[in-house]
Design an enzyme around this catalytic site. Structure first.
Site, short mmCIF file in Angstrom:
data_model
loop_
_atom_site.label_atom_id
_atom_site.label_comp_id
_atom_site.label_asym_id
_atom_site.label_seq_id
_atom_site.Cartn_x
_atom_site.Cartn_y
_atom_site.Cartn_z
N ARG A 79 -22.11 -4.74 81.23
CA ARG A 79 -23.47 -5.10 81.38
C ARG A 79 -24.16 -3.85 81.44
NH1 ARG A 79 -21.52 -9.49 84.49
NH2 ARG A 79 -21.29 -11.44 83.13
N LYS B 148 -33.16 3.71 72.10
CA LYS B 148 -32.86 2.80 71.20
C LYS B 148 -31.39 3.19 70.87
CE LYS B 148 -37.21 1.70 68.75
NZ LYS B 148 -37.98 1.69 67.53
N GLU C 293 -39.59 14.92 61.47
CA GLU C 293 -39.96 14.07 62.73
C GLU C 293 -40.88 14.92 63.30
OE1 GLU C 293 -39.00 11.04 62.64
OE2 GLU C 293 -37.38 10.61 61.42
N LYS D 260 -42.59 12.06 72.23
CA LYS D 260 -42.11 10.86 72.35
C LYS D 260 -41.93 10.28 73.64
CE LYS D 260 -38.45 8.24 70.43
NZ LYS D 260 -37.27 8.11 69.32
N GLU E 31 -41.25 -1.27 72.34
CA GLU E 31 -42.15 -1.37 71.21
C GLU E 31 -42.85 -2.65 71.10
OE1 GLU E 31 -40.23 0.69 67.73
OE2 GLU E 31 -40.56 -0.94 66.54
N ARG F 47 -45.43 2.10 70.36
CA ARG F 47 -44.42 2.74 69.93
C ARG F 47 -44.11 2.58 68.35
NH1 ARG F 47 -38.31 3.04 72.93
NH2 ARG F 47 -37.45 4.21 71.20
N ASN G 170 -43.24 4.76 63.50
CA ASN G 170 -42.73 4.47 61.95
C ASN G 170 -43.43 4.95 60.87
OD1 ASN G 170 -40.68 3.39 63.50
ND2 ASN G 170 -41.83 1.48 63.82
N HIS H 112 -41.93 5.55 57.74
CA HIS H 112 -40.47 4.87 57.83
C HIS H 112 -40.40 3.48 56.94
CE1 HIS H 112 -40.10 7.79 60.67
NE2 HIS H 112 -38.87 7.62 61.02
N HIS I 48 -37.31 3.73 54.65
CA HIS I 48 -36.13 2.81 54.61
C HIS I 48 -35.88 2.05 53.49
CE1 HIS I 48 -36.68 2.50 59.32
NE2 HIS I 48 -35.90 3.57 58.82
N HIS J 66 -31.79 10.96 56.06
CA HIS J 66 -33.10 10.01 56.59
C HIS J 66 -34.36 10.67 56.27
CE1 HIS J 66 -35.25 7.18 59.19
NE2 HIS J 66 -35.50 8.04 60.09
P1 NAD Z 1 -25.65 12.10 61.80
O1 NAD Z 1 -25.37 11.78 63.34
O2 NAD Z 1 -24.70 11.20 60.77
O3 NAD Z 1 -25.17 13.82 61.72
C1 NAD Z 1 -25.23 14.12 60.39
C2 NAD Z 1 -24.06 14.88 60.02
O4 NAD Z 1 -24.16 16.37 60.79
C3 NAD Z 1 -22.55 14.41 60.56
O5 NAD Z 1 -21.65 14.59 59.64
C4 NAD Z 1 -22.21 15.30 61.88
O6 NAD Z 1 -20.69 15.47 61.98
C5 NAD Z 1 -22.72 16.62 61.40
N1 NAD Z 1 -23.31 17.39 62.56
C6 NAD Z 1 -23.54 16.91 63.85
N2 NAD Z 1 -24.17 17.87 64.72
C7 NAD Z 1 -23.74 19.04 63.80
C8 NAD Z 1 -23.89 20.46 64.05
N3 NAD Z 1 -24.54 20.90 65.08
N4 NAD Z 1 -23.60 21.47 63.09
C9 NAD Z 1 -23.02 20.91 61.72
N5 NAD Z 1 -23.02 19.49 61.63
C10 NAD Z 1 -23.09 18.79 62.75
O7 NAD Z 1 -26.99 12.15 61.45
P2 NAD Z 1 -28.35 12.28 62.15
O8 NAD Z 1 -29.40 12.78 61.12
O9 NAD Z 1 -28.18 13.25 63.48
O10 NAD Z 1 -28.78 10.81 62.66
C11 NAD Z 1 -28.90 9.74 61.85
C12 NAD Z 1 -28.82 8.66 62.60
O11 NAD Z 1 -29.70 8.57 63.62
C13 NAD Z 1 -29.06 7.26 61.94
O12 NAD Z 1 -28.01 6.41 61.90
C14 NAD Z 1 -30.31 6.81 62.26
O13 NAD Z 1 -30.47 5.38 62.32
C15 NAD Z 1 -30.27 7.17 63.72
N6 NAD Z 1 -31.44 7.42 64.55
C16 NAD Z 1 -31.81 6.61 65.82
C17 NAD Z 1 -32.94 6.81 66.45
C18 NAD Z 1 -33.18 6.15 67.56
O14 NAD Z 1 -34.21 6.06 68.25
N7 NAD Z 1 -32.01 5.79 68.11
C19 NAD Z 1 -33.89 7.48 65.93
C20 NAD Z 1 -33.85 7.96 64.30
C21 NAD Z 1 -32.66 8.03 63.69
N1 GLY Z 2 -37.40 6.63 66.00
C1 GLY Z 2 -38.29 5.47 66.45
C2 GLY Z 2 -38.30 5.03 67.79
O1 GLY Z 2 -37.46 5.53 68.60
O2 GLY Z 2 -39.08 4.17 68.26
#
Ligand code: NAD
Ligand code: GLY
Length: 362
Positions: free
Chosen positions: A122, A144, A186, A228, A238, A242, A246, A249, A253, A266
């Site tokens: 939990r 998130k 971003e 942020k 949100e 918040r 977006n 976005h 998306h 993305h």
């Molecule tokens: P990712 O985590 O897939 O990383 C992209 C690639 O980069 C991967 O193949 C990874 O192995 C590689 N990588 C990571 N660090 C590295 C480094 N230092 N050097 C070389 N390669 C490296 O992608 P991302 O863009 O970091 O994140 C995208 C994800 O984040 C999506 O799933 C999206 O939905 C999520 N997201 C979440 C939030 C949130 O608020 N929780 C906000 C925005 C995006």
């Molecule tokens: N990436 C959008 C949020 O964190 O709310």
């Protein structure tokens, strides 16, 4: 070199540290937030090779009992399969409520490991160590967490705040330039929605940022996180404010979904989304042409895309926007700029206008 800021969430207040060489000090940074000494580090294949050894050494030197689990790199790891593997590992290694999960990697790792932490027993504590620019300025801050459902992104998730975020800008040195540019969107977005000085700082220092100058990186990443953190502190779940995060976005998306999440980063899809949302705001007479051109120029200088691909049609994009979970009661909710540094939330925009703006962005 290190900066510390906080996400002010009362009892759940937590620090974000931004600097260089921080992976060597993870053990010391973690000591104040730990209740027991058991830790599970979740990373992906690439990150494991590059950064796990230094984090492991730092934690073991500080006396932690560390286990690790690797998931494959990429969006596919935000799945029930990888989530279950992490749960199995938590059970197998007998982590308890005082134990800690560390998410070491990009946004994918942060989301899946964070969600695992949100539901195991939990909810147990977790720490974010983001290694992509996208995760450093956005995904790792704000709590998130989610995995994907075959029918949609992030459909299964929870709000669960980390105990600490450690942003070591040195990790960006191994990140491909394409991902640096995509992550920068971003920061640009944050500038447009509420921080004109940050937007201007990116304009003035774009080359230094893309060349990974430590000082400027720490400055802009910290400032993006300050913004942020302020938004999350005011509207953690949100309910309204918040939503401004977006901006761009809903268009982005839709584009990602129609191109099966494998053509654009993305951030690239969001860049086109920013341009389209701004075009719509210009058409509605609420955003000056000069501000529109200012945003457009910066996106182009950052070599981010601003137009939709020719194999799509505006109607398909508009339809796909309705499938995004940012709709409410069947209405599109759009974040539209009024100037560089301010946006409004609108859910009364006619589809006709949306279609027109999309058509202008081909
Ligand atoms: P990712 O985590 O897939 O990383 C992209 C690639 O980069 C991967 O193949 C990874 O192995 C590689 N990588 C990571 N660090 C590295 C480094 N230092 N050097 C070389 N390669 C490296 O992608 P991302 O863009 O970091 O994140 C995208 C994800 O984040 C999506 O799933 C999206 O939905 C999520 N997201 C979440 C939030 C949130 O608020 N929780 C906000 C925005 C995006
Ligand atoms: N990436 C959008 C949020 O964190 O709310």
């Amino acid at each position: 070199m290190m900066k510390t800021l906080h996400v002010e969430l009362g009892d759940n207040r937590y620090p974000i540290v931004v600097g260089t060489g921080l992976l060597n000090s993870v053990g010391e940074l973690l000591t104040p937030v730990m209740k027991s000494n058991k830790v599970l580090i979740v990373s992906d294949t690439y990150v494991k090779t590059c950064y796990l050894p230094v984090v492991l050494k730092s934690l073991e030197n500080a006396g932690f009992d560390v286990r690790t689990i690797e998931v494959p790199g990429g969006e596919e790891s935000k799945s029930l399969t990888q989530f279950s593997r992490i749960q199995d590992s938590l059970v197998e290694h007998q982590l308890d409520r005082g134990s800690l999960i560390i998410a070491l990697g990009g946004g994918v790792i942060g989301d899946v490991a964070g969600f695992a932490a949100a539901v195991y027993m939990r909810g147990i504590p977790y720490v974010q160590i983001p290694t992509t620019l996208q995760a450093q300025v956005d995904a790792s801050v704000g709590g998130k967490t989610a995995i994907n459902h075959p029918k949609g992104k992030n459909l299964i998730g929870a709000f669960h705040q980390p105990k600490l975020v450690v942003i070591d800008v040195d990790t960006l040195k191994t990140l491909p330039q394409r991902d640096i540019r995509a992550g920068l969107i971003e920061v640009i977005k944050m500038g447009v929605i509420r921080d004109e000085p940050l937007f201007e700082r990116v304009e003035k220092n774009l080359e230094a940022i893309l060349n990974l100058d430590d000082t400027i990186l720490i400055e802009v990443i910290s400032q993006a996180c300050v913004n942020k953190a302020e938004i999350v502190a005011k509207d953690e779940k949100e309910s309204r404010l918040r939503m401004v995060l977006n901006y761009g976005h809903t268009f982005g998306h839709a584009l990602e979904a129609l191109t099966h999440y494998n053509r654009y980063r993305h951030g690239e899809a969001v860049s086109i989304g920013l341009n389209c949302a701004a075009q719509l705001a210009v058409n509605l007479g609420m955003f000056a042409e000069t501000d529109f051109q200012r945003q457009r120029t910066l996106l182009k200088r950052a070599r981010l895309p601003i137009t939709f691909p020719n194999d799509l049609i505006p109607e398909a994009l508009c339809d796909a926007m309705y499938l995004d979970k940012k709709t409410l009661g069947g209405k599109l909710r759009l974040i539209l700029p009024t100037r560089i540094g301010d946006v409004v939330i609108r859910d009364d925009i006619d589809d006709r206008h949306v279609l027109q703006a999309i058509a202008q962005c081909f």
